[in-house]
Scaffold this active site. Structure first.
Site, PDB file in Angstrom:
ATOM      1  N   ASP A  57       4.819   3.822  12.594  1.00 13.47           N
ATOM      2  CA  ASP A  57       5.793   2.713  12.504  1.00 13.47           C
ATOM      3  C   ASP A  57       6.772   2.793  13.677  1.00 13.47           C
ATOM      4  O   ASP A  57       7.064   1.789  14.331  1.00 13.47           O
ATOM      5  CB  ASP A  57       6.619   2.803  11.209  1.00 13.47           C
ATOM      6  CG  ASP A  57       5.791   2.788   9.937  1.00 13.47           C
ATOM      7  OD1 ASP A  57       5.974   1.897   9.115  1.00 13.47           O
ATOM      8  OD2 ASP A  57       4.950   3.691   9.765  1.00 13.47           O
ATOM      9  N   THR A 129       2.983   0.411   4.931  1.00 11.46           N
ATOM     10  CA  THR A 129       3.071   1.843   5.278  1.00 11.46           C
ATOM     11  C   THR A 129       2.625   2.738   4.122  1.00 11.46           C
ATOM     12  O   THR A 129       1.925   3.733   4.325  1.00 11.46           O
ATOM     13  CB  THR A 129       4.518   2.204   5.688  1.00 11.46           C
ATOM     14  OG1 THR A 129       4.888   1.365   6.780  1.00 11.46           O
ATOM     15  CG2 THR A 129       4.636   3.657   6.100  1.00 11.46           C
TER      16      THR A 129
HETATM   17 MG    MG Z   1       6.813  -1.955   8.182  1.00 11.28          MG
END
Ligand code: MG
Ligand code: AMP
Ligand code: MG
Length: 318
Positions: A57, A129
């Site tokens: 990320d 995620t």
């Molecule tokens: Mg995200």
């Protein structure tokens, strides 16, 4: 005689930013795949166990923000993760500019006059995620949403692990579209007639989320990760509606998906049926939930069918 790009009128900034974002999202996807295959995700809990961030990320956002800033210094870019201005490695920079297919799309008139200064780009460097850390890799998307006048103007969705369970097929894909204009990178399909298939969260469910689903009496509920992934299901005819009667989803989750969904005639709103705003100063949280429907599906039916007492618990904050 065919004129070259340099002899033609300059492309509208919305189209240039979209065409560059296609390439930039491809680079971010490459970085994400590299980090996963290296094996050290560097997981950090943001607000808790269901709100995670990984090195993928962080790196994907740095890549996207650095490339956009380099090519379009006057844009406003808002990313999900904390800003990190450290210089990025040279091999993260996109040298081959813009995607030619995206540059060739016709720009709807209402977007043609938008200037670079007026554009706000909403970046979710890695959507899904939680599922990424659990190995549900096709739930992951990279989302670059391009807003103008507070509404989605264009969107890019990269699915880094598309086809990952079918290695004989091409791996990964990028789809893009202009609100009111063309889409590319996927085959728009209508969901099956005579059924009601509803997709929703798999890792952020609540009593309210379940109450809304129950009231819809779906034939099938498809709980999957990621706002980008769920809108892909709508675009490709695998679900009729995406229903999330809870706060938690943010503007960077919905901007790119909404732009592409609206381009094919679908809708994405809050649970009251009211449109979401994407101005730079807006509240990040989609506090009144998310309701999206595939093209040809009656959006208002879903709004009406969700009990008033569920909707009353979801407040839109400007
Ligand atoms: Mg995200
Ligand atoms: P989901 O449908 O659960 O995959 O969520 C779609 C997007 O909204 C993802 O980026 C999630 O991280 C985010 N999201 C939804 N609910 C929450 C929550 N309760 N806390 C943090 N993020 C959330
Ligand atoms: Mg997200």
């Amino acid at each position: 005689m065919q004129s070259s790009r340099s002899q033609m009128a300059p492309l509208p900034p919305v189209v240039r930013v979209m065409a560059a974002s296609v390439r930039i999202a491809d680079k971010a996807a490459e970085i994400i795949r590299g980090i996963l295959s290296a094996g050290d995700l560097g997981i950090v809990e943001k607000t808790g166990i269901n709100d995670l961030q990984t090195e993928a990320d962080r790196s994907a956002q740095r890549c996207i923000v650095a490339n956009l800033a380099r090519q379009f210094p006057r844009l406003t870019v808002i990313g999900e993760e904390e800003p990190d201005d450290r210089p990025v490695p040279d091999h993260w920079l996109v040298e081959d500019g813009a995607d030619p297919r995206a540059e060739r799309v016709d720009c709807p008139e209402q977007l043609a006059g938008v200037t670079e200064e007026q554009i706000v780009v909403w970046v979710d460097p890695l959507d899904g995620t939680k599922e990424f850390t659990q190995g549900l890799l096709d739930h992951v998307t990279v989302l670059i949403g391009i807003a103008a006048g507070g509404r989605p103007a264009a969107g890019v969705i990269n699915q880094p692990y598309f086809n990952y369970e079918r290695p004989e097929l091409p791996q990964g894909r990028t789809i893009f579209g202009l609100a009111g204009g063309a889409v590319a990178g996927f085959e728009p399909r209508a969901p099956p007639a005579g059924q009601r298939i509803v997709t929703t969260t798999r890792s952020h469910s609540t009593g309210l989320v379940q109450a809304a689903l129950q009231a819809l009496q779906p034939d099938q509920v498809v709980p999957v990760g990621g706002a980008g992934h769920k809108v892909l299901l709508l675009l490709e005819g695998r679900a009729h509606a995406y229903v999330f009667a809870s706060p938690g989803c943010k503007k960077w989750d919905t901007c790119a998906p909404e732009a592409i969904l609206s381009a094919v005639g679908g809708r994405l709103t809050d649970m009251h049926g009211d449109e979401l705003r994407y101005d730079a100063a807006v509240q990040r949280l989609n506090s009144a939930g998310v309701l999206a429907t595939a093209p040809g599906v009656q959006h208002d039916w879903y709004v009406q069918r969700v009990p008033q007492e569920v909707r009353d618990k979801l407040h839109a904050v400007a």
